[in-house]
Scaffold this motif. Structure first.
Motif: not given
Length: 291
Positions: A26-29, A31-38, A132-141
């Protein structure tokens, strides 16, 4: 998120850690404007993501490798992204080669394994040569070769002076990759420290031993203020103790020791202890102590 605030500095790999449900994605989203903080805001080089022109040239992100059309070919997926940000087509082929997908460039993404989708997502993140690199669980799989490749890639990017923020549940990998830790639990900041400081502050020293007389040794240690606790593989351990202390007590009591060695917490052990009260989902576990 509850008044969550931290900075990610260039030139180091920052591991973004927390139990399941802590709020990392959620925090990363946000950062990228995909979710808006209150309340509050996220700034990247002093600007919100929405105000960055041609954002792929400034910020590379990997949040969900499955969020692509399965019928599209790998190269076409990157071409769409490149042309929308005025990135030369040649960069597409360079990135496919860099992540090991040059031979799969014309294959449809729907037939990709999770590891291949991760590599394609990383190619997209690197497409604009961002700072800037923002990576969510890049090692999965990824297989062992892929994990080692990611480890080296993150190190290379950080050494090049870029901002690298990566979440992961693979603590052993973060222990050998990250320079700095940001740890959250239930939306709150729990730690924002260097790897060295985290180990010193939250890690516990202990002594591990093997003996045929654990009951007797346990009673003798309890009289000195120590607790002997069973651990894996027939070993026992004593927290906050030194081998010479335990060896002296065992010798005095005539307790034979087949093994006696110091042990420091791994990142995983220290992390689990620190976040024990912040995990949304936990499994029951038991440990036997002799006193």
């Amino acid at each position: 998120m509850k008044r969550l605030s931290f900075q990610v500095e260039p030139g180091r790999v920052t591991a973004f850690l927390g139990p399941n449900g802590a709020g990392k994605t959620t925090t990363m989203r946000m950062m990228l404007g995909l979710d808006r903080p209150t309340d509050g805001e996220v700034l990247i080089s002093g600007r919100s993501y929405a105000r960055i022109q041609e954002p792929l040239r400034h910020v590379g992100a990997l949040l969900d490798p499955a969020a692509v059309h399965p019928g599209r070919r790998a190269r076409d997926q990157l071409l769409v992204l490149a042309r929308s940000n005025r990135i030369p087509d040649v960069r597409v082929d360079d990135m496919l080669d860099r992540v090991g997908l040059a031979g799969a460039a014309r294959r449809r993404i729907g037939g990709f394994s999770l590891g291949m989708r991760q590599r394609l997502g990383l190619a997209a993140a690197l497409l604009g040569d961002p700072q800037v690199l923002i990576l969510d669980e890049p090692l999965n799989g990824l297989d062992p070769e892929g994990i080692q490749w990611i480890r080296n890639l993150l190190r290379e990017l950080a050494d090049d002076g870029r901002v690298v923020l990566s979440s992961s549940h693979l603590m052993n990998e973060m222990a050998v990759t990250a320079d700095h830790l940001v740890i959250i639990g239930r939306g709150r900041l729990l730690a924002d420290v260097s790897m060295t400081e985290f180990s010193a502050r939250y890690g516990h020293g202990r002594v591990r031993l093997r003996t045929t007389r654990p009951e007797r040794l346990g009673r003798a240690l309890a009289a000195e203020g120590f607790t002997l606790t069973a651990t894996k593989g027939g070993l026992w351990e004593v927290l906050e103790a030194q081998p010479d202390q335990i060896g002296a007590i065992a010798a005095r009591e005539g307790v034979p020791l087949q093994e006696l060695q110091p042990h420091s917490d791994s990142l995983e052990e220290a992390f689990l202890r620190m976040t024990a009260g912040s995990a949304e989902f936990t499994a029951a576990a038991g440990r036997e102590a002799l006193t």
